[in-house]
Design a protein around this motif. Structure first.
Motif, PDB file in Angstrom:
ATOM      1  N   ALA A   5       0.851  -1.193   0.000  1.00  0.00           N
ATOM      2  CA  ALA A   5       0.000   0.000   0.000  1.00  0.00           C
ATOM      3  C   ALA A   5       0.886   1.242   0.000  1.00  0.00           C
ATOM      4  O   ALA A   5       1.388   1.673   1.034  1.00  0.00           O
ATOM      5  CB  ALA A   5      -0.922  -0.013   1.217  1.00  0.00           C
ATOM      6  N   CYS A   6       1.076   1.827  -1.175  1.00  0.00           N
ATOM      7  CA  CYS A   6       1.853   3.061  -1.273  1.00  0.00           C
ATOM      8  C   CYS A   6       1.050   4.184  -0.618  1.00  0.00           C
ATOM      9  O   CYS A   6      -0.132   4.365  -0.915  1.00  0.00           O
ATOM     10  CB  CYS A   6       2.108   3.376  -2.748  1.00  0.00           C
ATOM     11  SG  CYS A   6       2.891   4.985  -2.985  1.00  0.00           S
ATOM     12  N   PRO A   7       1.679   4.936   0.291  1.00  0.00           N
ATOM     13  CA  PRO A   7       0.935   6.026   0.944  1.00  0.00           C
ATOM     14  C   PRO A   7       0.431   7.063  -0.051  1.00  0.00           C
ATOM     15  O   PRO A   7      -0.508   7.786   0.250  1.00  0.00           O
ATOM     16  CB  PRO A   7       1.957   6.644   1.895  1.00  0.00           C
ATOM     17  CG  PRO A   7       3.032   5.626   2.068  1.00  0.00           C
ATOM     18  CD  PRO A   7       3.051   4.834   0.799  1.00  0.00           C
ATOM     19  N   TRP A   8       1.043   7.152  -1.198  1.00  0.00           N
ATOM     20  CA  TRP A   8       0.621   8.140  -2.193  1.00  0.00           C
ATOM     21  C   TRP A   8      -0.361   7.571  -3.205  1.00  0.00           C
ATOM     22  O   TRP A   8      -1.241   8.263  -3.659  1.00  0.00           O
ATOM     23  CB  TRP A   8       1.852   8.713  -2.927  1.00  0.00           C
ATOM     24  CG  TRP A   8       2.610   9.656  -2.074  1.00  0.00           C
ATOM     25  CD1 TRP A   8       2.372  10.992  -1.903  1.00  0.00           C
ATOM     26  CD2 TRP A   8       3.702   9.343  -1.211  1.00  0.00           C
ATOM     27  NE1 TRP A   8       3.252  11.518  -0.994  1.00  0.00           N
ATOM     28  CE2 TRP A   8       4.078  10.542  -0.561  1.00  0.00           C
ATOM     29  CE3 TRP A   8       4.395   8.171  -0.915  1.00  0.00           C
ATOM     30  CZ2 TRP A   8       5.123  10.587   0.354  1.00  0.00           C
ATOM     31  CZ3 TRP A   8       5.440   8.208  -0.011  1.00  0.00           C
ATOM     32  CH2 TRP A   8       5.800   9.420   0.624  1.00  0.00           C
ATOM     33  N   CYS A   9      -0.167   6.291  -3.596  1.00  0.00           N
ATOM     34  CA  CYS A   9      -0.929   5.750  -4.725  1.00  0.00           C
ATOM     35  C   CYS A   9      -1.961   4.706  -4.324  1.00  0.00           C
ATOM     36  O   CYS A   9      -2.782   4.315  -5.135  1.00  0.00           O
ATOM     37  CB  CYS A   9       0.006   5.130  -5.756  1.00  0.00           C
ATOM     38  SG  CYS A   9       1.357   6.215  -6.228  1.00  0.00           S
ATOM     39  N   GLY A  10      -1.876   4.182  -3.093  1.00  0.00           N
ATOM     40  CA  GLY A  10      -2.806   3.124  -2.704  1.00  0.00           C
ATOM     41  C   GLY A  10      -2.205   1.748  -2.897  1.00  0.00           C
ATOM     42  O   GLY A  10      -1.047   1.617  -3.290  1.00  0.00           O
ATOM     43  N   GLN A  58      11.110   0.888  -3.881  1.00  0.00           N
ATOM     44  CA  GLN A  58      10.758   2.084  -4.655  1.00  0.00           C
ATOM     45  C   GLN A  58       9.517   1.803  -5.490  1.00  0.00           C
ATOM     46  O   GLN A  58       9.429   0.759  -6.142  1.00  0.00           O
ATOM     47  CB  GLN A  58      11.909   2.503  -5.580  1.00  0.00           C
ATOM     48  CG  GLN A  58      11.596   3.830  -6.294  1.00  0.00           C
ATOM     49  CD  GLN A  58      12.642   4.233  -7.312  1.00  0.00           C
ATOM     50  OE1 GLN A  58      13.403   3.402  -7.785  1.00  0.00           O
ATOM     51  NE2 GLN A  58      12.658   5.503  -7.666  1.00  0.00           N
ATOM     52  N   HIS A  59       8.565   2.712  -5.448  1.00  0.00           N
ATOM     53  CA  HIS A  59       7.384   2.560  -6.300  1.00  0.00           C
ATOM     54  C   HIS A  59       7.756   2.999  -7.714  1.00  0.00           C
ATOM     55  O   HIS A  59       7.365   4.068  -8.182  1.00  0.00           O
ATOM     56  CB  HIS A  59       6.218   3.369  -5.734  1.00  0.00           C
ATOM     57  CG  HIS A  59       4.911   2.986  -6.342  1.00  0.00           C
ATOM     58  ND1 HIS A  59       3.743   3.656  -6.125  1.00  0.00           N
ATOM     59  CD2 HIS A  59       4.587   1.954  -7.177  1.00  0.00           C
ATOM     60  CE1 HIS A  59       2.769   3.082  -6.807  1.00  0.00           C
ATOM     61  NE2 HIS A  59       3.262   2.051  -7.459  1.00  0.00           N
ATOM     62  N   ALA A  60       8.521   2.124  -8.365  1.00  0.00           N
ATOM     63  CA  ALA A  60       9.198   2.491  -9.610  1.00  0.00           C
ATOM     64  C   ALA A  60       8.215   2.742 -10.748  1.00  0.00           C
ATOM     65  O   ALA A  60       8.425   3.631 -11.566  1.00  0.00           O
ATOM     66  CB  ALA A  60      10.195   1.395  -9.999  1.00  0.00           C
ATOM     67  N   GLY A  62       5.217   3.730 -10.328  1.00  0.00           N
ATOM     68  CA  GLY A  62       4.168   4.624  -9.840  1.00  0.00           C
ATOM     69  C   GLY A  62       4.760   5.987  -9.573  1.00  0.00           C
ATOM     70  O   GLY A  62       5.277   6.638 -10.475  1.00  0.00           O
ATOM     71  N   CYS A  63       4.752   6.389  -8.313  1.00  0.00           N
ATOM     72  CA  CYS A  63       5.158   7.749  -7.967  1.00  0.00           C
ATOM     73  C   CYS A  63       6.668   7.885  -7.784  1.00  0.00           C
ATOM     74  O   CYS A  63       7.160   8.993  -7.549  1.00  0.00           O
ATOM     75  CB  CYS A  63       4.450   8.159  -6.680  1.00  0.00           C
ATOM     76  SG  CYS A  63       4.842   7.085  -5.286  1.00  0.00           S
ATOM     77  N   ARG A  64       7.410   6.804  -7.873  1.00  0.00           N
ATOM     78  CA  ARG A  64       8.870   6.749  -7.747  1.00  0.00           C
ATOM     79  C   ARG A  64       9.349   7.154  -6.346  1.00  0.00           C
ATOM     80  O   ARG A  64      10.530   7.401  -6.128  1.00  0.00           O
ATOM     81  CB  ARG A  64       9.565   7.593  -8.831  1.00  0.00           C
ATOM     82  CG  ARG A  64       9.346   6.990 -10.218  1.00  0.00           C
ATOM     83  CD  ARG A  64      10.327   7.448 -11.255  1.00  0.00           C
ATOM     84  NE  ARG A  64      11.666   6.941 -11.082  1.00  0.00           N
ATOM     85  CZ  ARG A  64      12.081   5.758 -11.467  1.00  0.00           C
ATOM     86  NH1 ARG A  64      11.259   4.900 -12.020  1.00  0.00           N
ATOM     87  NH2 ARG A  64      13.337   5.395 -11.273  1.00  0.00           N
TER      88      ARG A  64
HETATM   89 ZN    ZN Z   1       3.272   5.394  -5.172  1.00  0.00          ZN
END
Ligand code: ZN
Lengths: 99, 1029
Positions: A5-10, A58-60, A62-64
């Motif tokens: 669960a990315c805090p920025w993207c879900g 790293q959310h590579a 996604g938001c990086r």
């Molecule tokens: Zn993200």
């Protein structure tokens, strides 16, 4: 496949992320003046714990953003996902970015 | 081809045993002597023809291949893997170890398919396996005669030579053994003509298995409003209800199943997938399933896939995967005609096929009486029920009333017969005494039930032993899942239904739907079973083989041998004997093998351990896993803006990561196309003497913005950037923390707070991540934003003594030395397009790199080609570029191999001692300062003509060894057009201290041996005058 669960993207599939490494190590502030042990701990020495472990992903795709993920290496349960901003700064984490 | 199927031969015993008038139902259907006249779920109005080993046979729609073969009296279906023993059909499901066949022909041929799950279709072409030259006469069966010589571990013990001898006997025997071993054969034609799809789905509740428990769970979850996916491996819903004639809520079970299916079909959020096997349970409730969309058809319908892979993320999972019946280990229990009791009931009740004429039923479970009743109802004579239990329960009364003999306290000690199958059994009282022979052509084994815990085990927990059930049941859940019905040991139908309803309601509630209360369970009338007494194996009275694992030909004696030789834990047992290592993963074998080992070790069964189950539950085709990602779709392809021009101008392409790059541009010479050497030499000569252009758009490009950009550069590059002025560029060398080189490129300062840097093509992503990591995780105080702009810019290198003259024709700014000196950067319009012009050189000639927005890249490229026509301008490809950089001694991929330091590459003087940077402390490591390190040098052949290549070993003397101490290796080589002979770059111990020495470059693989002279790595213009020429 992990669901992180990315805090920025879900919540997103593991395939969107790149595993970066151990999230518990700190880069010595003065790399030239640091003691041998402190230096080697940063570059080479890694624990392989059985149970909860802090890792950087790293959310590579996604938001990086780099994320500090607390994952149980035995059960694969992810207990916490937070920003990894400043995670390798000596003396604990610097001010993390908010979600 | 002679059909090996000879009813008289293969089934003569059975046919002669039963008096014809006793079985009027059996021989009714034409051409299918063992088809029952009534019943079953087959469609008698749709006869089908098919081939087995070439023989034309007939079946009915609704048949499996196995049921159709049995209907035709074909009992010998294949031969076993190791001993080539004749084998028939053991089961009626996906657990089948024996009846493996090859299906279809040509590129659609599929080996190792279980005949028990292959649905019959018109024209199906099936062949048996492991038989050479034929199923009936098999030379491999000689192995059976040698069987006493082939115990478990035979290959290891006999053929593995002692260490150090170099060639053990294995080396000699391997090719013979490999030819005789292995399962099935690969298709002899390719590619597979069919398409395979993949789908992803999120559901609230996934229910695996559509037997009584799974149907009930799906109903309960669906009624609660959850999004439900119900998957079952079979073509029809019902699971175990397809096997027995039961009554649910006062009506036949199939009516209840039909009502359940129709209710599910009416629910908008419920998806039912028959012919779909959930084969893998992975982390975080991610499961994979394969849907066999067209396996039951001769070929897929137009625009439909053959199979579809489902990737499922489920909030909750209900595992209603049922249970598998266990065989019993007795002598020659592998003869065709010996099958699971549940399988015999399935063939009778679902397929209307008599698996024999005269049966003996054996087991310590009351299923033996249900089986004898089912067989008798179909007109099959049940000669005897052999019950090892001393006292028989009430279930026996019915069988006795039907005329069957009940032998309590007895066991089957051996199956008798020939290649055609079982003809009789030898029955012995457990108390002792002389054996008795009972003629039969069918032996049904009711060895008790093994819950299918595979998926549950894959999800994390180890199964736990349930003593009352004498079986492993699911362990405590690690993920959001629960098992229901027979999968957790609730074998009785009433229990399955109630358990399924409860599990479905609970799963729905956990996913946020309903109150968790289970709907009322339907009523089922069932008799209570007498206590089950497992009988793991029957001791041999001498003779015969007692098979535990049919597919791998592992016997009880093999297990005992493993025990004697110390391979006692379950994981050792598996590997030593291969128990459970087949394509069936020992579904019918594992528990019996464990029980025998436990008995030998005088331990309780769980004391021996449990096996770990791994995906896939049943074999999955590569096609389904690959899906559409085959051929050109295997990976994304990155093309530069000028790609089509390269192709149109005769350039073969080379992959560089995901990029495609032109290698050279073929022209015609003397009426034939140039060789690659001719083309690349021509291009390099033109650049050295005139002008050429090269598409270098694949280089990684990153923009940095922010007040701290120079500080960041100082920290991530080993050389200094404090003095980099706006409008200037500088070479940059980036290290890892351990002091080794990560990448290199050029760094240009576009403004006070704005940097544009390049990376090598290969490391573009790695460098971007490296910068982002330090900016976010290590130095969050630095105010810098990094953005990848690789694809925003087309980069064209304009190189050669005439490059300035050419560029001057198209640029609207002065590109002379005064305004654009070496390592300068200006903004200008080139061919009318806003451009950044960098005065940098990779070839050693005066050169410019023109960057323009990608959508204008082709326009500028074509403008340059047109403007340089009178200069004989040529495009040059990777090969000429590589040749020129080798002439100049510039390190590239082969030298930046993750093992070299700046000093190794001759760039030690670049390393700043005035600042801290990533890698500086690492460079202090003693090993990186060793003067004997391998360092970059140039090599020239002593005879100035022998070819060199990358990857040759550099040694002091070619005549020594092997072994011969290596001094290093060549990294890159080229034919130097400037020098007129081959040159190479190499990493050699001692580096330039060896300048002038004669060494040898050798390649033991190709036999090349070239005497070489060590030189500086820069072969052309070491003073760099041409940069300004
Ligand atoms: Zn993200």
């Amino acid at each position: 496949m992990l669901l992180i669960a990315c805090p920025w993207c879900g919540p997103r599939d593991q395939t969107e992320y790149t595993f970066v490494g151990d999230g518990t190590v700190r880069r010595p502030a003065d790399s030239l003046g640091a003691g041998e042990t402190e230096w080697l701990d940063w570059v080479f020495i890694r624990d392989n714990p059985r149970g909860p472990h802090k890792e950087i992903w790293q959310h590579a795709s996604g938001c990086r953003r780099f994320l500090l993920v607390t994952r149980d290496t035995l059960t694969m349960r992810i207990e916490r996902v937070e920003s990894a901003v400043g995670a390798a700064v000596p003396g604990g984490r610097a001010q993390g970015a908010a979600a | 081809m002679t059909p090996p199927v000879d009813l008289a031969a293969s089934h003569g015993a059975g046919a002669s045993l039963a008096p014809r008038d006793a079985e009027p139902a059996t021989h009714a259907a034409a051409h299918q002597p063992f088809r029952l006249a009534r019943g079953g779920m087959v469609d008698r109005s749709r006869p089908l023809t098919f081939r087995f080993d070439g023989a034309l046979l007939s079946g009915l729609a609704g048949d499996s291949l196995a049921s159709a073969l049995l209907a035709n009296g074909v009992r010998l279906v294949g031969r076993s893997f190791k001993y080539h023993r004749p084998r028939g059909v053991l089961t009626a499901g996906s657990e089948e170890p024996n009846a493996l066949v090859g299906l279809r022909r040509g590129a659609r041929f599929e080996p190792n398919t279980r005949a028990t799950v292959a649905e019959l279709f018109e024209g199906l072409d099936a062949v048996s396996q492991h038989c050479w030259p034929s199923l009936g006469f098999d030379l491999g069966a000689l192995n059976a005669l040698l069987a006493p010589l082939i115990p478990a571990g035979f290959y290891y013990k006999t053929f593995m030579g002692p260490r150090g001898t170099g060639t053990g006997p294995w080396m000699f025997f391997e090719r013979f053994i490999r030819r005789a071993a292995g399962l099935g054969r690969a298709p002899d034609a390719w590619p597979d003509p069919d398409a395979y799809d993949q789908r992803s789905i999120h559901v609230d509740v996934l229910v695996v298995g559509a037997g009584p428990a799974g149907l009930a769970a799906a109903l309960a979850a669906g009624r609660a409003g959850a999004r439900v996916l119900l998957a079952d491996e079979q073509s029809a819903l019902g699971g175990a209800l397809l096997r027995d004639r039961a009554t649910i809520d006062g009506r036949p079970a199939d009516a209840w199943v039909a009502a359940a299916a129709s209710e599910l079909a009416r629910m908008a959020d419920v998806t039912v997938l028959p012919r779909t096997t959930v084969f893998g349970y992975y982390d975080h409730n991610f499961l994979s399933a394969v849907e066999r969309v067209a396996d039951h058809l001769p070929e897929p319908e137009p625009h439909r896939p053959r199979q579809r892979l489902w990737q499922i993320r489920a909030q909750q999972v209900v595992l209603a995967t049922g249970a598998v019946e266990r065989p019993i280990v007795f002598a020659d229990n592998d003869r065709p005609g010996v099958m699971l009791a549940s399988a015999a009931r399935t063939y009778v009740n679902r397929y209307a096929v008599a698996p024999g004429c005269r049966a003996v039923v054996f087991g310590g479970h009351d299923d033996e009486y249900r089986t004898s009743a089912a067989l008798a109802a179909a007109g099959i004579t049940v000669a005897a029920v052999i019950d090892p239990r001393a006292a028989v329960g009430p279930g026996a009364a019915h069988a006795r009333a039907g005329g069957s003999e009940i032998l309590a306290g007895h066991v089957v000690t051996r199956a008798l017969g020939g290649a055609g199958g079982v003809r009789a059994v030898e029955v012995t009282a457990r108390a002792g005494g002389a054996p008795r022979r009972i003629d039969c052509d069918l032996v049904c084994m009711a060895g008790g039930w093994t819950p299918v815990v595979h998926l549950q085990s894959q999800s994390g927990p180890k199964p736990v032993w349930d003593q009352a059930l004498a079986a492993f049941v699911p362990g405590a859940a690690r993920q959001a899942e629960r098992s229901a019905g027979a999968a957790r040991g609730q074998i009785a139908r009433s229990a399955c239904l109630a358990d399924g309803l409860a599990a479905g309601a609970a799963a729905a509630q956990a996913a946020g739907f309903g109150d968790g209360r289970a709907p009322t369970a339907p009523s089922v009338v069932e008799s209570e079973d007498a206590p089950f007494e497992p009988i793991w194996h029957v001791p041999s009275r001498g003779g015969g083989k007692r098979f535990v694992d049919f597919q791998d030909d592992v016997t009880a004696e093999d297990v005992a041998l493993a025990e004697r030789e110390g391979f006692r834990s379950v994981e050792h047992l598996k590997r030593y004997t291969t128990l459970g290592m087949g394509t069936d993963q020992g579904k019918t074998a594992n528990v019996n093998g464990l029980a025998i080992m436990a008995e030998l070790r005088k331990l309780p069964i769980p004391g021996v351990g449990t096996t770990t189950f791994r995906p896939p539950y049943t074999p999955v085709t590569w096609g389904a896993l690959a899906g559409r990602e085959v051929g050109l779709h295997f990976n994304p392809i990155r093309r530069t803006a000028i790609h089509d021009w390269h192709v149109a101008n005769g350039a073969p392409l080379q992959t560089a990561g995901l990029w495609l790059r032109p290698r050279w541009y073929v022209r015609r010479r003397n009426g034939r196309p140039e060789t690659w050497q001719e083309a690349s030499q021509r291009e390099a000569v033109q650049v050295r003497n005139g002008v050429g252009i090269c598409d270098v758009s694949t280089l990684g490009k990153i923009e940095l913005q922010g007040p701290d950009v120079i500080e960041l550069l100082n920290r991530v590059y080993c050389n200094g950037f404090s003095t980099l002025a706006v409008g200037k560029a500088r070479y940059g060398l980036m290290l890892r923390e351990d002091g080794l080189v990560l990448d290199d490129g050029t760094v240009a300062r576009l403004a006070e707070d704005r940097i544009f840097l390049t990376t090598t093509t290969a490391n573009a992503i790695k460098v971007m991540q490296h910068l982002e990591y330090y900016l976010q995780v290590v130095w969050p105080e630095l105010r810098v934003q990094a953005t990848s702009v690789t694809e925003q810019w087309t980069a064209i290198a304009v190189s050669g003594p005439q490059s300035r003259a050419l560029l001057a024709r198209l640029a609207d700014a002065d590109v002379g030395d005064a305004s654009l000196p070496h390592m300068g950067v200006i903004h200008a319009r080139v061919a009318g397009v806003p451009a950044r012009i960098f005065r940098i050189s990779f070839t050693g000639e005066r050169a410019f790199e023109v960057n323009v927005p990608s959508d204008r890249g082709l326009h500028v490229w074509e403008a340059l080609m047109a403007a340089g026509k009178d200069m004989d301008i040529m495009p040059y490809g990777l090969e000429a570029m590589g040749t020129m950089r080798i002439e100049k001694g510039h390190p590239a991929g082969a030298e930046l191999d993750g093992r070299t330091t700046p000093d190794d590459l001759g760039m030690g003087r670049l390393v700043s001692t005035k600042k801290e940077f990533v890698g500086r402390r690492g460079l202090e490591r003693p090993g990186l300062k060793d003067p004997a390190r391998q360092k970059l040098v140039g090599l020239m052949p002593a005879d100035r003509q022998s070819r060199l290549r990358g990857g040759m070993q550099v040694v002091a003397d070619r005549k020594v060894g092997p072994p011969n101490e290596t001094l290093g290796h060549t990294t890159s080589s080229a034919m130097s057009p400037t020098l007129g002979h081959p040159v190479a770059l190499a990493l050699v111990s001692g580096g330039l201290a060896r300048r002038g020495e004669r060494l040898w470059a050798v390649s033991p693989v190709t036999g090349m041996e070239v005497e070489v002279e060590v030189t500086a790595p820069c072969f052309v213009d070491p003073e760099g005058r041409r940069l300004h020429g």
